[in-house]
Design a protein around this motif. Structure first.
Motif, PDB file in Angstrom:
ATOM      1  N   GLU A  33     106.574  60.052  18.496  1.00  0.00           N
ATOM      2  CA  GLU A  33     106.792  61.507  18.457  1.00  0.00           C
ATOM      3  C   GLU A  33     105.508  62.251  18.069  1.00  0.00           C
ATOM      4  O   GLU A  33     105.178  63.286  18.659  1.00  0.00           O
ATOM      5  N   ASN A  37     103.359  64.883  20.372  1.00  0.00           N
ATOM      6  CA  ASN A  37     103.003  66.232  19.928  1.00  0.00           C
ATOM      7  C   ASN A  37     101.500  66.478  20.047  1.00  0.00           C
ATOM      8  O   ASN A  37     101.067  67.548  20.483  1.00  0.00           O
ATOM      9  N   TYR A  58     100.543  69.528  22.447  1.00  0.00           N
ATOM     10  CA  TYR A  58     100.235  70.815  21.816  1.00  0.00           C
ATOM     11  C   TYR A  58      98.782  71.003  21.428  1.00  0.00           C
ATOM     12  O   TYR A  58      98.440  72.075  20.923  1.00  0.00           O
ATOM     13  N   THR A  59      97.937  69.989  21.570  1.00  0.00           N
ATOM     14  CA  THR A  59      96.565  70.141  21.072  1.00  0.00           C
ATOM     15  C   THR A  59      95.551  69.731  22.138  1.00  0.00           C
ATOM     16  O   THR A  59      95.908  69.183  23.187  1.00  0.00           O
ATOM     17  N   ASP A  93      94.817  64.677  15.722  1.00  0.00           N
ATOM     18  CA  ASP A  93      94.746  65.309  17.048  1.00  0.00           C
ATOM     19  C   ASP A  93      93.494  66.158  17.195  1.00  0.00           C
ATOM     20  O   ASP A  93      92.690  66.293  16.271  1.00  0.00           O
ATOM     21  N   THR A 102      99.638  76.874  17.131  1.00  0.00           N
ATOM     22  CA  THR A 102     100.821  76.408  16.401  1.00  0.00           C
ATOM     23  C   THR A 102     100.431  75.414  15.308  1.00  0.00           C
ATOM     24  O   THR A 102      99.313  74.899  15.291  1.00  0.00           O
ATOM     25  N   ARG A 103     101.375  75.147  14.430  1.00  0.00           N
ATOM     26  CA  ARG A 103     101.234  74.090  13.417  1.00  0.00           C
ATOM     27  C   ARG A 103     102.518  73.275  13.454  1.00  0.00           C
ATOM     28  O   ARG A 103     103.583  73.799  13.816  1.00  0.00           O
ATOM     29  N   ALA A 113     105.906  72.073  12.637  1.00  0.00           N
ATOM     30  CA  ALA A 113     106.970  72.674  11.825  1.00  0.00           C
ATOM     31  C   ALA A 113     108.304  72.316  12.448  1.00  0.00           C
ATOM     32  O   ALA A 113     108.439  72.351  13.679  1.00  0.00           O
ATOM     33  N   ARG A 120     115.410  69.643  23.011  1.00  0.00           N
ATOM     34  CA  ARG A 120     114.038  69.593  22.510  1.00  0.00           C
ATOM     35  C   ARG A 120     114.007  69.917  21.018  1.00  0.00           C
ATOM     36  O   ARG A 120     115.030  70.078  20.389  1.00  0.00           O
ATOM     37  N   HIS A 121     112.815  69.998  20.484  1.00  0.00           N
ATOM     38  CA  HIS A 121     112.610  70.357  19.080  1.00  0.00           C
ATOM     39  C   HIS A 121     113.289  69.370  18.141  1.00  0.00           C
ATOM     40  O   HIS A 121     113.844  69.762  17.120  1.00  0.00           O
ATOM     41  N   ARG A 122     113.273  68.119  18.504  1.00  0.00           N
ATOM     42  CA  ARG A 122     113.919  67.105  17.679  1.00  0.00           C
ATOM     43  C   ARG A 122     112.900  66.179  17.022  1.00  0.00           C
ATOM     44  O   ARG A 122     113.262  65.402  16.147  1.00  0.00           O
ATOM     45  N   GLY A 123     111.657  66.202  17.520  1.00  0.00           N
ATOM     46  CA  GLY A 123     110.672  65.198  17.093  1.00  0.00           C
ATOM     47  C   GLY A 123     110.434  65.185  15.587  1.00  0.00           C
ATOM     48  O   GLY A 123     110.632  64.171  14.916  1.00  0.00           O
ATOM     49  N   LEU A 124     110.026  66.316  15.039  1.00  0.00           N
ATOM     50  CA  LEU A 124     109.696  66.349  13.610  1.00  0.00           C
ATOM     51  C   LEU A 124     110.944  66.279  12.737  1.00  0.00           C
ATOM     52  O   LEU A 124     110.893  65.792  11.612  1.00  0.00           O
TER      53      LEU A 124
HETATM   54  N1  LIG Z   1     100.007  68.272  16.180  1.00  0.00           N
HETATM   55  C1  LIG Z   1     100.475  69.513  16.319  1.00  0.00           C
HETATM   56  N2  LIG Z   1      99.624  70.579  16.333  1.00  0.00           N
HETATM   57  C2  LIG Z   1     100.088  71.840  16.467  1.00  0.00           C
HETATM   58  N3  LIG Z   1     101.400  72.160  16.586  1.00  0.00           N
HETATM   59  C3  LIG Z   1     102.298  71.158  16.575  1.00  0.00           C
HETATM   60  C4  LIG Z   1     101.882  69.792  16.446  1.00  0.00           C
HETATM   61  N4  LIG Z   1     103.001  69.018  16.443  1.00  0.00           N
HETATM   62  C5  LIG Z   1     104.044  69.863  16.570  1.00  0.00           C
HETATM   63  N5  LIG Z   1     103.632  71.144  16.641  1.00  0.00           N
HETATM   64  C6  LIG Z   1     104.516  72.345  16.731  1.00  0.00           C
HETATM   65  O1  LIG Z   1     105.739  72.025  16.072  1.00  0.00           O
HETATM   66  C7  LIG Z   1     106.855  72.235  16.970  1.00  0.00           C
HETATM   67  C8  LIG Z   1     107.954  71.268  16.680  1.00  0.00           C
HETATM   68  O2  LIG Z   1     107.596  69.951  17.100  1.00  0.00           O
HETATM   69  P1  LIG Z   1     108.743  68.882  17.395  1.00  0.00           P
HETATM   70  O3  LIG Z   1     108.087  67.595  17.768  1.00  0.00           O
HETATM   71  O4  LIG Z   1     109.691  68.884  16.251  1.00  0.00           O
HETATM   72  O5  LIG Z   1     109.538  69.486  18.621  1.00  0.00           O
HETATM   73  P2  LIG Z   1     109.073  69.607  20.152  1.00  0.00           P
HETATM   74  O6  LIG Z   1     107.796  68.840  20.377  1.00  0.00           O
HETATM   75  O7  LIG Z   1     109.055  71.068  20.442  1.00  0.00           O
HETATM   76  O8  LIG Z   1     110.267  68.904  20.936  1.00  0.00           O
HETATM   77  P3  LIG Z   1     110.510  67.301  21.113  1.00  0.00           P
HETATM   78  O9  LIG Z   1     109.618  66.587  20.139  1.00  0.00           O
HETATM   79  O10 LIG Z   1     111.973  67.118  20.787  1.00  0.00           O
HETATM   80  O11 LIG Z   1     110.152  67.030  22.532  1.00  0.00           O
HETATM   81  C9  LIG Z   1     106.246  72.141  18.364  1.00  0.00           C
HETATM   82  O12 LIG Z   1     107.022  72.850  19.314  1.00  0.00           O
HETATM   83  C10 LIG Z   1     104.860  72.739  18.161  1.00  0.00           C
HETATM   84  O13 LIG Z   1     104.914  74.151  18.227  1.00  0.00           O
END
Ligand SMILES: Nc1ncnc2c1ncn2[C@@H]1O[C@H](COP(=O)(O)OP(=O)(O)OP(=O)(O)O)[C@@H](O)[C@H]1O
Ligand SMILES: [Mg+2]
Length: 163
Positions: free
Chosen positions: A51, A55, A59-60, A87, A93-94, A96, A110-114
Motif C-alpha cells: 500500500e 501511494n 501520488y509523488t 518517496d 497532499t500528505r 492522511a 478507494r481510500h482504504r490503504g492507510l
Molecule cells: N506518500 C504520499 N505522499 C503524499 N500524499 C499521500 C501519500 N500517500 C498517501 N497520500 C494521500 O493520502 C490519501 C489517502 O491514501 P490511502 O492510501 O489511504 O488511500 P488511496 O490511495 O486514496 O486509496 P487506496 O489506497 O485504497 O487505493 C491519498 O489519497 C493521498 O492524497
C-alpha cells in the motif's frame, strides 16, 4: 547473569523504479527478508508495504520519469519491526486517512490503504526527507509492527544484506 540486551538490526534498503508493475517484486522481497518470522507478521508487513509503495507511485514524483521508491526495514528494539517507504515528494497532499462518513465506508472502493495500515500496525506516520518551508522534497512513510518475545529469529546480524 546472562545479558539480555538487544542489538538493533537493519536490512539493506531495497530500491525500486516507481512503477506499479513492480508491486509483486516489492511484496516478494518483504517475504524473503522476513523469512523465519511468523507468517502472520510477514503477511501484515507485506500488505502494508505494498500500500505504501502504491501511494508513493500514485501520488509523488516517484511515479514520474526516473522516479524511485526506497523500502527500508529494521528492528529498532526487540518488540518492534519498522518498515519505511521513501518517496520522491513534489505533491501537495500528505498521507492522511480520509474522513469518510456513513455509507461511504461501505461504498468506497478507494481510500482504504492507510486505514488498513493503521489497523495492522502499532503506529504509523511520516516525516520529510529534507525539511523545506514550502516544498515537499520527499517523505519517509513508516509503520511499526509488534513482535512478541521470540518472534524474531535468533542470531540475526546487525546488518542484513539483500539476498
Ligand atoms: N506518500 C504520499 N505522499 C503524499 N500524499 C499521500 C501519500 N500517500 C498517501 N497520500 C494521500 O493520502 C490519501 C489517502 O491514501 P490511502 O492510501 O489511504 O488511500 P488511496 O490511495 O486514496 O486509496 P487506496 O489506497 O485504497 O487505493 C491519498 O489519497 C493521498 O492524497
Ligand atoms: Mg493508497
Amino acid at each position: 547473569m546472562p545479558s539480555t540486551a538487544f542489538s538493533p538490526v537493519r536490512w539493506e534498503p531495497r530500491i525500486y523504479r516507481g512503477s506499479l508493475e513492480l508491486t509483486g517484486r516489492v511484496r516478494g522481497h518483504v517475504r524473503r527478508d522476513l523469512d523465519g518470522f511468523p507468517a502472520e507478521v510477514a503477511s501484515d508487513v507485506e500488505l502494508c508495504v505494498s500500500e505504501l509503495f502504491a501511494n508513493a507511485v500514485e501520488y509523488t514524483a516517484s511515479g514520474g520519469e526516473g522516479g524511485e521508491v526506497v523500502r527500508a526495514m529494521a528492528l529498532p528494539d526487540a518488540g518492534r519491526l519498522r518498515v519505511a517507504v521513501t518517496d520522491g515528494g513534489f505533491t501537495e497532499t500528505r498521507p492522511a486517512i480520509p474522513e469518510l462518513t456513513g455509507t461511504d465506508w461501505f461504498e468506497s472502493e478507494r481510500h482504504r490503504g492507510l486505514l488498513m495500515v493503521s489497523a495492522l500496525a502499532l503506529d504509523w506516520g511520516f516525516r520529510s526527507v529534507i525539511e523545506h518551508p514550502t516544498l515537499n522534497l520527499g517523505l519517509v512513510v513508516w509503520a511499526d509492527f509488534a513482535l512478541a518475545a521470540g518472534q524474531a529469529p535468533s542470531g540475526l546480524p546487525r546488518f542484513i544484506h539483500a539476498a
